[in-house]
Write a protein that holds these residues in place. Structure first.
Motif, mmCIF file in Angstrom:
data_model
loop_
_atom_site.group_PDB
_atom_site.id
_atom_site.type_symbol
_atom_site.label_atom_id
_atom_site.label_comp_id
_atom_site.label_asym_id
_atom_site.label_seq_id
_atom_site.Cartn_x
_atom_site.Cartn_y
_atom_site.Cartn_z
ATOM 1 N N SER A 1 12.069 -0.887 0.543
ATOM 2 C CA SER A 1 10.838 -1.312 1.183
ATOM 3 C C SER A 1 10.122 -0.126 1.841
ATOM 4 C CB SER A 1 11.211 -2.353 2.238
ATOM 5 O OG SER A 1 10.057 -2.980 2.663
ATOM 6 N N GLY A 2 8.821 -0.052 1.630
ATOM 7 C CA GLY A 2 8.021 0.968 2.312
ATOM 8 C C GLY A 2 7.957 2.309 1.597
ATOM 9 N N CYS A 3 8.514 2.393 0.377
ATOM 10 C CA CYS A 3 8.505 3.695 -0.317
ATOM 11 C C CYS A 3 7.223 3.908 -1.118
ATOM 12 C CB CYS A 3 9.736 3.836 -1.209
ATOM 13 S SG CYS A 3 9.778 2.625 -2.537
ATOM 14 N N GLY A 4 6.328 2.934 -1.099
ATOM 15 C CA GLY A 4 5.003 3.167 -1.672
ATOM 16 C C GLY A 4 4.759 2.580 -3.054
ATOM 17 N N LYS A 5 5.629 1.691 -3.502
ATOM 18 C CA LYS A 5 5.478 1.107 -4.849
ATOM 19 C C LYS A 5 4.141 0.375 -4.991
ATOM 20 C CE LYS A 5 9.138 -1.516 -4.170
ATOM 21 N NZ LYS A 5 9.495 -1.130 -2.798
ATOM 22 N N SER A 6 3.870 -0.522 -4.029
ATOM 23 C CA SER A 6 2.624 -1.303 -4.115
ATOM 24 C C SER A 6 1.415 -0.402 -3.908
ATOM 25 C CB SER A 6 2.595 -2.402 -3.048
ATOM 26 O OG SER A 6 3.688 -3.247 -3.217
ATOM 27 N N LEU B 1 -10.296 -1.417 -1.176
ATOM 28 C CA LEU B 1 -10.610 -2.536 -0.281
ATOM 29 C C LEU B 1 -9.958 -2.365 1.086
ATOM 30 C CD1 LEU B 1 -10.117 -5.399 -2.924
ATOM 31 C CD2 LEU B 1 -12.212 -4.178 -2.349
ATOM 32 N N ILE B 2 -9.088 -1.345 1.216
ATOM 33 C CA ILE B 2 -8.466 -1.044 2.512
ATOM 34 C C ILE B 2 -9.223 0.169 3.079
ATOM 35 C CG2 ILE B 2 -6.331 -0.362 3.692
ATOM 36 C CD1 ILE B 2 -4.802 -1.603 1.263
ATOM 37 N N PRO B 3 -10.022 -0.041 4.142
ATOM 38 C CA PRO B 3 -10.924 1.027 4.592
ATOM 39 C C PRO B 3 -10.213 2.346 4.909
ATOM 40 C CG PRO B 3 -11.396 -1.032 5.733
ATOM 41 C CD PRO B 3 -10.148 -1.268 4.932
ATOM 42 N N SER B 4 -8.976 2.281 5.413
ATOM 43 C CA SER B 4 -8.312 3.530 5.823
ATOM 44 C C SER B 4 -7.656 4.260 4.646
ATOM 45 C CB SER B 4 -7.251 3.228 6.885
ATOM 46 O OG SER B 4 -6.195 2.482 6.306
ATOM 47 N N ALA B 5 -7.617 3.627 3.474
ATOM 48 C CA ALA B 5 -6.884 4.234 2.354
ATOM 49 C C ALA B 5 -7.699 5.337 1.679
ATOM 50 C CB ALA B 5 -6.522 3.161 1.329
ATOM 51 N N ASP C 1 2.465 -7.267 -8.875
ATOM 52 C CA ASP C 1 3.103 -6.857 -7.627
ATOM 53 C C ASP C 1 4.087 -7.939 -7.189
ATOM 54 O OD1 ASP C 1 3.829 -5.610 -5.324
ATOM 55 O OD2 ASP C 1 1.803 -5.352 -4.547
ATOM 56 N N GLU C 2 5.331 -7.754 -7.521
ATOM 57 C CA GLU C 2 6.387 -8.740 -7.234
ATOM 58 C C GLU C 2 5.964 -10.160 -7.650
ATOM 59 O OE1 GLU C 2 8.756 -8.356 -3.645
ATOM 60 O OE2 GLU C 2 7.439 -6.696 -3.067
ATOM 61 N N PRO C 3 5.650 -10.364 -8.928
ATOM 62 C CA PRO C 3 5.065 -11.639 -9.355
ATOM 63 C C PRO C 3 6.008 -12.826 -9.225
ATOM 64 C CG PRO C 3 5.686 -10.329 -11.262
ATOM 65 C CD PRO C 3 5.861 -9.441 -10.068
#
Ligand SMILES: Nc1ncnc2c1ncn2[C@@H]1O[C@H](COP(=O)(O)OP(=O)(O)OP(=O)(O)O)[C@@H](O)[C@H]1O
Length: 263
Positions: free
Chosen positions: A44-49, A61-65, A175-177
């Protein structure tokens, strides 16, 4: 890696993704070959998504990305001003963890997006073809006017896949369907993935190791390491044929992860 001699659909080079000032995932270089299923695995949290969402610019769609490095789709940079992200997303569709049909009829779940994309052909035919390709036609053909939300979770997820197919993509990101589905519905989606790769290239994020080994041709294992600032940054450890990643990985960390020793 044998498969990488095939035609490349998506390619990242030295991809870094930031959320605000935080580097979430660093230096990812990989090729996604045509008509293959590629699994992204890792703790978890390693950046897959995060990496997955870069492929069709969902991170916009994520303003900070923000990203640096390059991502190409059929050889063209997808992060130039010339590229319309909405158009890109019709070529590179996405299916999410939680089935999210529109609160509309089963028929309209397919027709709505197609119409928005300017489809002018035979809509009945498109609806039937899409539902058939997503293996949900038999269960829905007698109730096309009923709400998509009245279907079971597994059927809803296949409806979402049908909706994605209807706008004629060549890549489907998942994404994890199966995260919200029971084992039988999960199996149906896995069977469907096998069918779909005849026509589509698929990238799937999964926490389920058996699922990755069952459905994918290639597997990318990501891990995360602590930063000096106390945060975590993800990186790609190993990317190879699934068989090799699971049975003869090059890296110790991969071996530990796939054998369940950490993560
Ligand atoms: N919208 C966001 N805003 C800020 N930080 C984010 C956002 N989405 C993800 N992150 C951060 O980016 C890093 C990678 O997250 P991401 O969700 O891509 O990992 P993951 O490997 O897919 O995790 P999981 O398996 O838990 O879904 C994490 O540190 C996370 O906190």
């Amino acid at each position: 890696m044998t498969n990488l001699s095939n035609q490349t659909v998506l390619k990242t080079e030295n991809l870094n993704v930031f959320y605000g000032f935080n580097l979430a995932v660093r230096d990812v270089t990989l090729d996604i070959p045509i008509n293959k299923v590629v699994a992204f695995i890792g703790p978890s949290g390693c950046g897959k998504s995060t990496v997955l969402r870069c492929f069709n610019r969902m991170n916009d769609l994520i303003p900070s990305a923000r990203i640096d490095g390059t991502i190409t789709y059929h050889g063209k940079d997808i992060y130039t001003k010339k590229v319309d992200p909405v158009d890109l997303r019709s070529r590179i569709g996405m299916v999410f963890q939680k089935p999210n049909p529109f609160p509309k009829s089963i028929y309209e779940n397919i027709a709505f997006g197609a119409r928005l994309n300017g489809f002018t052909g035979d809509m009945n035919e498109l609806v039937e073809m899409s539902l058939k390709k997503a293996s949900v036609w038999d269960e829905t053909k007698d109730k096309l006017n009923q709400s998509g939300l009245a279907l079971s979770g597994g059927q809803q997820q296949r409806l979402c896949i049908a909706r994605t197919i209807a706008v004629k993509p060549d890549v489907i990101l998942m994404d994890e369907p199966c995260a919200a589905l029971d084992p039988i519905s999960t199996l149906k989606i896995e069977e469907l993935i096998h069918e779909l790769k005849k026509d589509y290239t698929i990238v799937i994020v999964t926490h389920n190791m058996q699922q990755a080994s069952r459905v994918s041709d290639l597997t990318a294992f990501y891990n995360a390491e602590a930063t000096e600032k106390g945060g975590k940054v993800g990186y790609l450890v190993e990317y190879d044929d699934t068989e090799k990643v699971f049975h003869n990985p090059a890296q110790e960390a991969t071996r530990d992860y796939v054998s369940g020793r950490f993560g």
